[in-house]
Design a protein around this motif. Structure first.
Motif, mmCIF file in Angstrom:
data_model
loop_
_atom_site.group_PDB
_atom_site.id
_atom_site.type_symbol
_atom_site.label_atom_id
_atom_site.label_comp_id
_atom_site.label_asym_id
_atom_site.label_seq_id
_atom_site.Cartn_x
_atom_site.Cartn_y
_atom_site.Cartn_z
ATOM 1 N N LYS A 241 31.380 34.667 49.149
ATOM 2 C CA LYS A 241 30.662 35.707 48.413
ATOM 3 C C LYS A 241 31.516 36.276 47.283
ATOM 4 C CE LYS A 241 27.994 37.041 52.515
ATOM 5 N NZ LYS A 241 27.718 38.117 53.501
ATOM 6 N N LYS A 242 32.805 36.478 47.578
ATOM 7 C CA LYS A 242 33.694 37.044 46.560
ATOM 8 C C LYS A 242 33.879 36.064 45.407
ATOM 9 C CE LYS A 242 35.409 40.451 46.681
ATOM 10 N NZ LYS A 242 35.040 41.752 46.038
ATOM 11 N N ALA A 243 34.039 34.789 45.710
ATOM 12 C CA ALA A 243 34.200 33.780 44.658
ATOM 13 C C ALA A 243 32.982 33.741 43.751
ATOM 14 C CB ALA A 243 34.443 32.406 45.281
ATOM 15 N N ILE A 244 31.799 33.830 44.336
ATOM 16 C CA ILE A 244 30.574 33.843 43.541
ATOM 17 C C ILE A 244 30.537 35.070 42.637
ATOM 18 C CG2 ILE A 244 28.060 34.064 43.673
ATOM 19 C CD1 ILE A 244 28.224 32.419 46.290
ATOM 20 N N THR A 245 30.872 36.224 43.188
ATOM 21 C CA THR A 245 30.891 37.457 42.393
ATOM 22 C C THR A 245 31.855 37.340 41.223
ATOM 23 O OG1 THR A 245 30.312 38.809 44.320
ATOM 24 C CG2 THR A 245 31.362 39.935 42.466
ATOM 25 N N TRP A 246 33.048 36.817 41.498
ATOM 26 C CA TRP A 246 34.037 36.670 40.434
ATOM 27 C C TRP A 246 33.561 35.726 39.339
ATOM 28 C CZ3 TRP A 246 38.552 36.089 44.430
ATOM 29 C CH2 TRP A 246 39.041 37.364 44.755
ATOM 30 N N MET A 247 33.041 34.572 39.743
ATOM 31 C CA MET A 247 32.604 33.599 38.741
ATOM 32 C C MET A 247 31.429 34.128 37.935
ATOM 33 S SD MET A 247 33.110 29.798 40.398
ATOM 34 C CE MET A 247 32.549 30.165 42.064
ATOM 35 N N GLN A 248 30.523 34.838 38.562
ATOM 36 C CA GLN A 248 29.399 35.420 37.823
ATOM 37 C C GLN A 248 29.861 36.488 36.838
ATOM 38 O OE1 GLN A 248 26.843 36.640 41.067
ATOM 39 N NE2 GLN A 248 25.697 34.722 41.036
ATOM 40 N N ALA A 249 31.057 37.050 37.104
ATOM 41 C CA ALA A 249 31.637 38.036 36.182
ATOM 42 C C ALA A 249 32.496 37.368 35.108
ATOM 43 C CB ALA A 249 32.468 39.053 36.955
ATOM 44 N N GLY A 250 32.512 36.042 35.095
ATOM 45 C CA GLY A 250 33.258 35.317 34.081
ATOM 46 C C GLY A 250 34.697 35.030 34.434
ATOM 47 N N LYS A 251 35.089 35.258 35.684
ATOM 48 C CA LYS A 251 36.459 34.994 36.113
ATOM 49 C C LYS A 251 36.590 33.566 36.653
ATOM 50 C CE LYS A 251 37.378 39.863 37.197
ATOM 51 N NZ LYS A 251 38.452 40.072 36.195
ATOM 52 N N THR A 252 37.830 33.091 36.737
ATOM 53 C CA THR A 252 38.111 31.735 37.193
ATOM 54 C C THR A 252 39.073 31.795 38.375
ATOM 55 O OG1 THR A 252 37.896 30.954 34.906
ATOM 56 C CG2 THR A 252 38.910 29.444 36.493
ATOM 57 N N PRO A 253 38.552 31.851 39.592
ATOM 58 C CA PRO A 253 39.442 31.972 40.758
ATOM 59 C C PRO A 253 40.146 30.673 41.111
ATOM 60 C CG PRO A 253 37.144 31.919 41.448
ATOM 61 C CD PRO A 253 37.135 31.954 39.951
ATOM 62 N N TYR A 254 41.286 30.838 41.773
ATOM 63 C CA TYR A 254 42.046 29.725 42.338
ATOM 64 C C TYR A 254 42.108 29.930 43.851
ATOM 65 C CZ TYR A 254 43.965 28.256 37.774
ATOM 66 O OH TYR A 254 44.129 27.795 36.500
ATOM 67 N N PHE A 255 41.772 28.888 44.616
ATOM 68 C CA PHE A 255 41.860 28.943 46.068
ATOM 69 C C PHE A 255 42.784 27.835 46.569
ATOM 70 C CE2 PHE A 255 38.165 31.575 45.620
ATOM 71 C CZ PHE A 255 38.133 32.378 46.757
#
Length: 300
Positions: A241-255
């Motif tokens: 859920k957090k990854a989706i929120t971040w990407m929808q906000a234009g962020k690029t997460p690393y896992f």
């Protein structure tokens, strides 16, 4: 004084949601018979990069690689691949981010051949690095080239109490667009395993609260499970859920995914990708391997 005489790599703008997926290393004896299976002329990094888009570069924590080695890493990795190297422990642990201009400059010069394939450069700080040392972190971040991306992993307990110290830390990181690393060890410590490998992992990994906060453009998550990674899989649901929120906000997460011995870390990563891409198809820079795809339906 700021370090200015290092060529800064350019990066391409992100036009669609994406999430970088990786492990803590790019080779392991347990992986040779599945996704790392390759002919003798294929470099192990090339085999790894066929499937994963990033890796935690722990080698630089202990010492700088040879220039020829860095150049080979560039040749053997795919165009989309991103290395996330750690700052040397001489800088982060021994010198506590002070009086280390030469060591820092050497790091940037050594990594320069990788150019656009550098993702996050990570400062992992020891548990002894507390609120009284925040000035060291602020001054050090000010000295770094502004066009690179940085991440900081902090381990002092006071930075996890949602008090003044944590507020100051987060504000400092936000002001420098520096990402705060989250290391999720909850499932590891919740599992009652008492085997040697698990006990060693519990001895060396921090047992701290998880604060899923994004202070920069590329939040970084390190996730470790017990040896039986399926036991820890439910702890991934909030991260989906957090990854989706971040990407929808234009962020690029690393896992980045770990197990105590990392033997099944690739399967853990593949499971996360399957769950995340069910919600955002194609968002993960990840290519499944055939053996894994045949087993996906029978994991649970």
């Amino acid at each position: 004084m700021p370090i200015k005489n290092v060529q800064i790599p350019s990066t391409s703008p992100i036009t669609s949601p994406r999430c970088y997926i990786g492990l803590t290393q790019w080779q392991h004896a347990a992986w040779q018979d599945n996704f790392l299976e390759r002919s003798s002329h294929v470099h192990v990094l090339q085999a790894y990069a066929r499937h994963f888009s990033s890796v935690e570069g722990n080698t630089t924590f202990y010492g700088l690689p040879k220039q020829s080695t860095v150049e080979q890493w560039y040749k053997e990795s795919s165009e989309q691949f991103r290395f996330c190297f750690k700052f040397p422990q001489e800088i982060s642990h021994h010198r506590q981010l002070t009086h280390c201009k030469n060591e820092t400059l050497q790091l940037f010069e050594r990594l320069a051949p990788l150019q656009e394939k550098l993702g996050l450069l990570c400062i992992q700080l020891p548990a002894a690095f507390g609120p009284d040392s925040l000035n060291n972190l602020e001054n050090y971040l000010k000295s770094l080239p502004a066009d690179w991306q940085y991440a900081v992993e902090i381990r002092h307990p006071e930075f996890f109490q949602k008090g003044k110290a944590e507020q100051q830390l987060n504000q400092l990181l936000v002001s420098h667009n520096c990402n705060r690393i989250s290391f999720d060890t909850r499932s590891l410590f919740a599992h009652p395993a008492d085997d040697v490998v698990s006990l060693k992992a519990k001895e060396h990994k921090p047992q701290l609260p998880v604060h899923a906060i994004s202070t920069g453009q590329s939040p970084m998550i390190r996730f470790i499970t017990p040896l039986d990674w399926k036991w820890g899989a439910p702890y991934l649901d909030p991260w989906i859920k957090k990854a989706i929120t971040w990407m929808q906000a234009g962020k690029t997460p690393y896992f980045f995914f770990h197990t105590p011995d990392n033997a099944e870390a690739p399967q853990l990563a593949a499971y996360f990708v399957e769950k995340l891409e069910a919600a955002l198809p194609g968002c993960c820079l990840f290519t499944p391997w055939r053996e894994q795809s045949r087993k996906q339906d029978t994991l649970f």
